[in-house]
Structure formats: structure tokens, C-alpha cells
Design a protein around this motif. Structure first.
Motif, PDB file in Angstrom:
ATOM      1  N   PRO A   1       0.794  -1.225   0.000  1.00 24.35           N
ATOM      2  CA  PRO A   1       0.000   0.000   0.000  1.00 24.35           C
ATOM      3  C   PRO A   1       0.828   1.278   0.000  1.00 24.35           C
ATOM      4  N   ALA A   2       2.106   1.207   0.313  1.00 27.07           N
ATOM      5  CA  ALA A   2       2.973   2.386   0.300  1.00 27.07           C
ATOM      6  C   ALA A   2       3.526   2.680  -1.094  1.00 27.07           C
ATOM      7  N   CYS A   3       3.265   1.816  -2.054  1.00 22.58           N
ATOM      8  CA  CYS A   3       3.816   1.942  -3.409  1.00 22.58           C
ATOM      9  C   CYS A   3       2.753   2.492  -4.360  1.00 22.58           C
ATOM     10  N   GLY A   4       3.066   3.617  -5.008  1.00 31.62           N
ATOM     11  CA  GLY A   4       2.127   4.223  -5.950  1.00 31.62           C
ATOM     12  C   GLY A   4       1.794   3.312  -7.121  1.00 31.62           C
ATOM     13  N   THR A   5       2.768   2.591  -7.647  1.00 37.25           N
ATOM     14  CA  THR A   5       2.516   1.669  -8.755  1.00 37.25           C
ATOM     15  C   THR A   5       1.541   0.584  -8.326  1.00 37.25           C
ATOM     16  N   SER A   6       1.725   0.084  -7.125  1.00 37.91           N
ATOM     17  CA  SER A   6       0.837  -0.954  -6.609  1.00 37.91           C
ATOM     18  C   SER A   6      -0.579  -0.391  -6.387  1.00 37.91           C
ATOM     19  N   ARG A   7      -0.663   0.808  -5.845  1.00 38.58           N
ATOM     20  CA  ARG A   7      -1.990   1.435  -5.643  1.00 38.58           C
ATOM     21  C   ARG A   7      -2.692   1.670  -6.973  1.00 38.58           C
ATOM     22  N   ASN A   8      -1.939   2.100  -8.000  1.00 35.59           N
ATOM     23  CA  ASN A   8      -2.535   2.325  -9.315  1.00 35.59           C
ATOM     24  C   ASN A   8      -3.013   1.024  -9.941  1.00 35.59           C
ATOM     25  N   ALA A   9      -2.233  -0.056  -9.795  1.00 30.18           N
ATOM     26  CA  ALA A   9      -2.658  -1.356 -10.336  1.00 30.18           C
ATOM     27  C   ALA A   9      -3.935  -1.821  -9.633  1.00 30.18           C
ATOM     28  N   LEU A  10      -3.994  -1.666  -8.322  1.00 33.59           N
ATOM     29  CA  LEU A  10      -5.193  -2.032  -7.566  1.00 33.59           C
ATOM     30  C   LEU A  10      -6.393  -1.216  -8.036  1.00 33.59           C
ATOM     31  N   ALA A  11      -6.201   0.069  -8.235  1.00 38.80           N
ATOM     32  CA  ALA A  11      -7.299   0.927  -8.703  1.00 38.80           C
ATOM     33  C   ALA A  11      -7.762   0.510 -10.102  1.00 38.80           C
ATOM     34  N   LEU A  12      -6.842   0.128 -10.974  1.00 37.39           N
ATOM     35  CA  LEU A  12      -7.222  -0.337 -12.314  1.00 37.39           C
ATOM     36  C   LEU A  12      -8.027  -1.631 -12.245  1.00 37.39           C
ATOM     37  N   ILE A  13      -7.625  -2.540 -11.372  1.00 41.42           N
ATOM     38  CA  ILE A  13      -8.370  -3.791 -11.205  1.00 41.42           C
ATOM     39  C   ILE A  13      -9.798  -3.477 -10.766  1.00 41.42           C
ATOM     40  N   ARG A  14      -9.920  -2.601  -9.806  1.00 36.10           N
ATOM     41  CA  ARG A  14     -11.263  -2.217  -9.324  1.00 36.10           C
ATOM     42  C   ARG A  14     -12.039  -1.475 -10.404  1.00 36.10           C
ATOM     43  N   HIS A  15     -11.359  -0.669 -11.201  1.00 36.21           N
ATOM     44  CA  HIS A  15     -12.013   0.051 -12.296  1.00 36.21           C
ATOM     45  C   HIS A  15     -12.580  -0.918 -13.332  1.00 36.21           C
ATOM     46  N   ALA A  16     -11.954  -2.094 -13.433  1.00 34.11           N
ATOM     47  CA  ALA A  16     -12.445  -3.124 -14.352  1.00 34.11           C
ATOM     48  C   ALA A  16     -13.628  -3.879 -13.755  1.00 34.11           C
ATOM     49  N   GLY A  17     -13.957  -3.585 -12.491  1.00 28.89           N
ATOM     50  CA  GLY A  17     -15.123  -4.209 -11.868  1.00 28.89           C
ATOM     51  C   GLY A  17     -14.814  -5.404 -10.995  1.00 28.89           C
ATOM     52  N   PHE A  18     -13.562  -5.562 -10.587  1.00 28.50           N
ATOM     53  CA  PHE A  18     -13.176  -6.712  -9.763  1.00 28.50           C
ATOM     54  C   PHE A  18     -12.675  -6.247  -8.406  1.00 28.50           C
ATOM     55  N   GLU A  19     -13.075  -6.969  -7.382  1.00 28.39           N
ATOM     56  CA  GLU A  19     -12.508  -6.748  -6.048  1.00 28.39           C
ATOM     57  C   GLU A  19     -11.524  -7.888  -5.822  1.00 28.39           C
ATOM     58  N   PRO A  20     -10.239  -7.578  -5.949  1.00 25.28           N
ATOM     59  CA  PRO A  20      -9.237  -8.642  -5.893  1.00 25.28           C
ATOM     60  C   PRO A  20      -8.968  -9.130  -4.477  1.00 25.28           C
ATOM     61  N   THR A  21      -8.363 -10.289  -4.414  1.00 29.39           N
ATOM     62  CA  THR A  21      -7.757 -10.752  -3.174  1.00 29.39           C
ATOM     63  C   THR A  21      -6.469  -9.963  -3.045  1.00 29.39           C
ATOM     64  N   ILE A  22      -6.308  -9.286  -1.925  1.00 27.58           N
ATOM     65  CA  ILE A  22      -5.128  -8.449  -1.709  1.00 27.58           C
ATOM     66  C   ILE A  22      -4.208  -9.155  -0.733  1.00 27.58           C
TER      67      ILE A  22
END
Length: 140
Positions: A9-30
Motif C-alpha cells: 500500500p505504500a507503493c504508488g505503482t501498486s496502488r494504481n494497479a489495484l485501482a485499475l483492477i477495481r475500475h475493471a469491476g473486480f474486487e481482488p484478493t489483496i
């Protein structure tokens, strides 16, 4: 569809990837891999499935990589894996796994390659860089 992100969660790249996954309509296993590192077998599988070498999967920036002498080209993959498991901060991030493949999502929009085309509308990363247009189509 199940999506898993090995997230920091401290990594911007990781936060952006998570946001893209959610933008696609998926709630991932984190998986907060710093708190819950993958097993050796999982890490080897992630690296192989992403089509990377162990050296490509090790993080140098902001880690004890050089301090620990991990830049020594004579080190074997097993030695690098040992270091990554002992110090999970050395695992590059974020790895994302879906039924469509595994990617080290660097840059974050690489995650688009392993998600179905279910994006709705534009998407911009934290820094304002637009990666999906108004129709949800990748701009790369």
C-alpha cells in the motif's frame, strides 16, 4: 473471475494497479506481501508465470539490495530467492494473477493485459497520467 494482487500500500505503482483492477469491476484478493510473504514455491511460480528471471523480479530501488551485495552477478537464483524471502521488500511489486495470466504490473497499466475488457470510462493514475480513454480503451 478471481484476481490476486501482491500489494504494497505504500507503493504508488501498486496502488494504481489495484485501482485499475477495481475500475475493471473486480474486487481482488489483496496479499500484503510484506506482512504475508509468498512461500518459496509461490514466489518461484509468480516469477515463472510472469515470464521473468529471478533477477528481473528483485527490487533494487529503496531496498537493501546493494547493501547486501545482491548485485553480485555470480549469485545463483536460489541465493536471490533466499534473500527475497528473508526480506520481502526485495520482491518487486505488484505481481497480479488472474485467469488470463500473471504480470509484474510495472508500469501499473500492464495489469490491463490480464483483465477482461470491462473498463467503464476514463482512468488516470495518481499522478494524473490518463491510461484509459472515455470509452475505457487503453491509450498505449
Amino acid at each position: 473471475m478471481t484476481v490476486t494482487i501482491y500489494h504494497n500500500p505504500a507503493c504508488g505503482t501498486s496502488r494504481n494497479a489495484l485501482a485499475l483492477i477495481r475500475h475493471a469491476g473486480f474486487e481482488p484478493t489483496i496479499v500484503d506481501y510484506l506482512q504475508t510473504p509468498p512461500s518459496r514455491e509461490e514466489l518461484v511460480r509468480l516469477i515463472a508465470d510472469a515470464g521473468l528471471t529471478v533477477r528481473q523480479a528483485i527490487r533494487e530501488k529503496g531496498t537493501p539490495f546493494a547493501e547486501k551485495g545482491l548485485d553480485d552477478p555470480s549469485l545463483a537464483d536460489d541465493q536471490l530467492l533466499d534473500a527475497m524471502l528473508a526480506m520481502p521488500i526485495l520482491i518487486n511489486r505488484p505481481f497480479v494473477v488472474s485467469p488470463l495470466g500473471t504480470r509484474l504490473a510495472r508500469p501499473s497499466e500492464t495489469v490491463i493485459d490480464i483483465l477482461p475488457e470491462t473498463f467503464k470510462g476514463a482512468f488516470a493514475k495518481e499522478d494524473g497520467e490518463v491510461v484509459l480513454d472515455a470509452e475505457g480503451k487503453p491509450l498505449r
